[in-house]
Design a protein around this motif. Structure first.
Motif, PDB file in Angstrom:
ATOM      1  N   TRP A 151      -1.719  -4.583   2.610  1.00 35.48           N
ATOM      2  CA  TRP A 151      -1.262  -3.577   1.623  1.00 35.48           C
ATOM      3  C   TRP A 151      -1.049  -4.311   0.136  1.00 35.48           C
ATOM      4  O   TRP A 151      -1.494  -3.937  -0.653  1.00 35.48           O
ATOM      5  CB  TRP A 151      -0.025  -3.095   1.944  1.00 35.48           C
ATOM      6  CG  TRP A 151      -0.095  -1.776   2.913  1.00 35.48           C
ATOM      7  CD1 TRP A 151       0.177  -1.858   4.244  1.00 35.48           C
ATOM      8  CD2 TRP A 151      -0.596  -0.504   2.622  1.00 35.48           C
ATOM      9  NE1 TRP A 151       0.003  -0.632   4.539  1.00 35.48           N
ATOM     10  CE2 TRP A 151      -0.463   0.100   3.801  1.00 35.48           C
ATOM     11  CE3 TRP A 151      -0.819   0.240   1.395  1.00 35.48           C
ATOM     12  CZ2 TRP A 151      -0.999   1.618   3.752  1.00 35.48           C
ATOM     13  CZ3 TRP A 151      -1.383   1.316   1.227  1.00 35.48           C
ATOM     14  CH2 TRP A 151      -1.315   2.158   2.635  1.00 35.48           C
ATOM     15  N   LEU A 160       3.339  -1.166   3.918  1.00 30.73           N
ATOM     16  CA  LEU A 160       3.810  -0.303   3.064  1.00 30.73           C
ATOM     17  C   LEU A 160       5.393  -0.003   2.823  1.00 30.73           C
ATOM     18  O   LEU A 160       5.904  -0.157   1.900  1.00 30.73           O
ATOM     19  CB  LEU A 160       3.185   0.980   2.951  1.00 30.73           C
ATOM     20  CG  LEU A 160       3.503   1.867   1.695  1.00 30.73           C
ATOM     21  CD1 LEU A 160       2.903   1.056   0.473  1.00 30.73           C
ATOM     22  CD2 LEU A 160       2.632   3.133   1.736  1.00 30.73           C
ATOM     23  N   ALA A 161       5.900   0.045   4.079  1.00 26.63           N
ATOM     24  CA  ALA A 161       7.399   0.299   4.131  1.00 26.63           C
ATOM     25  C   ALA A 161       8.257  -1.065   3.786  1.00 26.63           C
ATOM     26  O   ALA A 161       9.239  -0.913   3.017  1.00 26.63           O
ATOM     27  CB  ALA A 161       7.940   0.770   5.725  1.00 26.63           C
ATOM     28  N   LYS A 175       7.814  -1.141   0.052  1.00 29.55           N
ATOM     29  CA  LYS A 175       8.992  -0.410  -0.472  1.00 29.55           C
ATOM     30  C   LYS A 175      10.207  -0.774  -0.791  1.00 29.55           C
ATOM     31  O   LYS A 175      11.096  -0.927  -1.526  1.00 29.55           O
ATOM     32  CB  LYS A 175       9.064   1.063  -0.095  1.00 29.55           C
ATOM     33  CG  LYS A 175       7.786   1.919  -0.363  1.00 29.55           C
ATOM     34  CD  LYS A 175       7.792   2.991   0.493  1.00 29.55           C
ATOM     35  CE  LYS A 175       6.471   3.976   0.198  1.00 29.55           C
ATOM     36  NZ  LYS A 175       6.505   5.465   0.873  1.00 29.55           N
ATOM     37  N   LYS A 176      10.755  -1.546   0.665  1.00 29.15           N
ATOM     38  CA  LYS A 176      11.990  -1.934   0.884  1.00 29.15           C
ATOM     39  C   LYS A 176      12.155  -3.109  -0.210  1.00 29.15           C
ATOM     40  O   LYS A 176      13.405  -3.614  -0.803  1.00 29.15           O
ATOM     41  CB  LYS A 176      12.275  -2.528   2.318  1.00 29.15           C
ATOM     42  CG  LYS A 176      13.620  -3.092   2.621  1.00 29.15           C
ATOM     43  CD  LYS A 176      14.695  -2.047   2.208  1.00 29.15           C
ATOM     44  CE  LYS A 176      15.987  -2.619   2.462  1.00 29.15           C
ATOM     45  NZ  LYS A 176      16.180  -2.677   3.754  1.00 29.15           N
ATOM     46  N   TYR A 187      10.723  -3.817  -3.025  1.00 32.48           N
ATOM     47  CA  TYR A 187      10.871  -3.036  -4.353  1.00 32.48           C
ATOM     48  C   TYR A 187      12.321  -2.620  -4.596  1.00 32.48           C
ATOM     49  O   TYR A 187      12.989  -2.791  -5.649  1.00 32.48           O
ATOM     50  CB  TYR A 187      10.061  -1.860  -4.471  1.00 32.48           C
ATOM     51  CG  TYR A 187      10.145  -1.277  -5.896  1.00 32.48           C
ATOM     52  CD1 TYR A 187       9.593  -1.513  -7.099  1.00 32.48           C
ATOM     53  CD2 TYR A 187      10.639   0.001  -5.894  1.00 32.48           C
ATOM     54  CE1 TYR A 187       9.923  -0.819  -8.077  1.00 32.48           C
ATOM     55  CE2 TYR A 187      11.093   0.671  -7.024  1.00 32.48           C
ATOM     56  CZ  TYR A 187      10.691   0.236  -8.040  1.00 32.48           C
ATOM     57  OH  TYR A 187      10.997   1.023  -9.265  1.00 32.48           O
ATOM     58  N   GLU A 188      12.880  -2.218  -3.547  1.00 33.67           N
ATOM     59  CA  GLU A 188      14.435  -1.825  -3.657  1.00 33.67           C
ATOM     60  C   GLU A 188      15.428  -3.183  -3.869  1.00 33.67           C
ATOM     61  O   GLU A 188      16.038  -2.768  -4.717  1.00 33.67           O
ATOM     62  CB  GLU A 188      14.749  -0.930  -2.643  1.00 33.67           C
ATOM     63  CG  GLU A 188      13.932   0.469  -2.461  1.00 33.67           C
ATOM     64  CD  GLU A 188      14.212   1.266  -1.322  1.00 33.67           C
ATOM     65  OE1 GLU A 188      15.218   0.618  -0.421  1.00 33.67           O
ATOM     66  OE2 GLU A 188      13.669   2.388  -1.045  1.00 33.67           O
TER      67      GLU A 188
END
Length: 321
Positions: free
Chosen positions: A135, A203-204, A207-208, A210-211
């Motif tokens: 990804w 992808l998950a 996203k984590k 990024y947070e």
């Protein structure tokens, strides 16, 4: 990391380095074997590959063969070598990441640490890291396509002598390289740690990551940019002295400098992986996301085929998110 989880958020960059450097002292044999088996081959390949490609490139550029068959043969050798190098680089990069992150987490949860257990966990960890890397590669492909587009625009602007367009294109290229490239690299490194320590990947995990970077992006930028800058300096010195310095330096001096630079890069890569792991705990603490050491202990045990409860607080945190 003997600090309480809630205290990790207050670590400065120098504190992170101090904590990272102290980690191998808790299991020196394990980290010595990880460094020797994984990080040293990776570091050696990063620097030494130019020693093999430079003669071929020099032959193709300076003494082009009149025989098309010979030229095709040389290009085939070069491309085959580059392909094998990239596969080797990719594999050992993920293997080194998996080994260091798993070992640091084991020490954090007071789990017994052995080189054999780290190696045994790598196959399951590698799959998760590979999916996350795929990804990230797609994201980097989009970024590189955008960067190339603006580079072409910059060249056109210079040729047309359009001052405003030239300045704008240069500014965008500079921002893309210094800002976006470094941020994506930080996102990838943090997502790799998430892929190992949490029940999410791909992808998950991105996203984590990024947070988790929110509120700590500036610190991540400094850490990643510093790492890339040091690697760039090491590579530049190696290239000028060892690869291209045949006429200025003797063989013995080039061997000494080359060996020294490989050793420095080994240390830089090891510290970089340790900092990457510690930074994850700093981000978790900053966002007040508690890490249940028992749940993490069970999660790590799952890589070794140990019994893992049906649900853990780590998994529940993922579901709640």
């Amino acid at each position: 990391m003997d600090l309480a989880p809630e205290e990790l958020q207050f670590l400065s960059i120098s504190d992170i380095f101090r904590e990272s450097v102290s980690i191998p002292k808790r299991s020196p044999k394990t980290f010595y074997l990880i460094t020797l088996a994984l990080i040293f081959p990776l570091s050696f390949a990063i620097l030494a590959h130019s020693l093999f490609t430079h003669p071929i490139l020099n032959q193709l550029e300076s003494h082009p063969s009149a025989d098309p068959t010979q030229t095709r043969h040389e290009w085939t050798i070069l491309l085959t070598f580059q392909f094998c190098y990239l596969i080797f680089l990719f594999a050992f990069s993920l293997l080194s990441t998996a080994a260091v992150v798993f070992t640091v987490a084991s020490l954090y949860t007071s789990k017994p640490v052995y080189f054999s257990s780290t190696i045994a966990a790598i196959p399951k960890v590698f799959k998760r890291l590979f999916i996350t890397f795929t990804w990230v590669s797609l994201l980097m492909f989009a970024y590189n396509a955008l960067l190339i587009g603006f580079l072409v625009l910059f060249v056109i602007a210079v040729d047309s002598r359009n001052t405003f367009l030239s300045f704008l294109s240069f500014l965008v290229v500079l921002v893309l390289f210094l800002g976006v490239h470094v941020y994506i690299t930080a996102l990838w490194h943090l997502a790799s740690v998430v892929s190992v320590l949490e029940p999410i990947y791909g992808l998950a995990a991105m996203k984590k990551s990024y947070e988790l970077l929110k509120g700590r992006a500036r610190m991540a930028f400094i850490l990643v940019f510093g790492y890339l800058a040091i690697c760039g300096v090491i590579g530049g010195i190696f290239g000028s002295v060892v690869v291209h310095g045949g006429e200025k330096y003797g063989v013995l001096w080039r061997i000494i400098v080359g060996g020294f630079l490989v050793g420095v890069l080994v240390i830089v890569n090891l510290v970089g992986l340790l900092v990457q792991s510690v930074f994850y705990y700093v981000c978790k603490s900053y966002h007040h996301q508690g890490i249940d050491k028992i749940a993490l202990h069970d999660h790590l045990g799952g890589y070794l085929g140990e019994y893992v409860p049906l649900k853990s607080s780590v998994q529940m945190e993922s579901l709640d998110a």
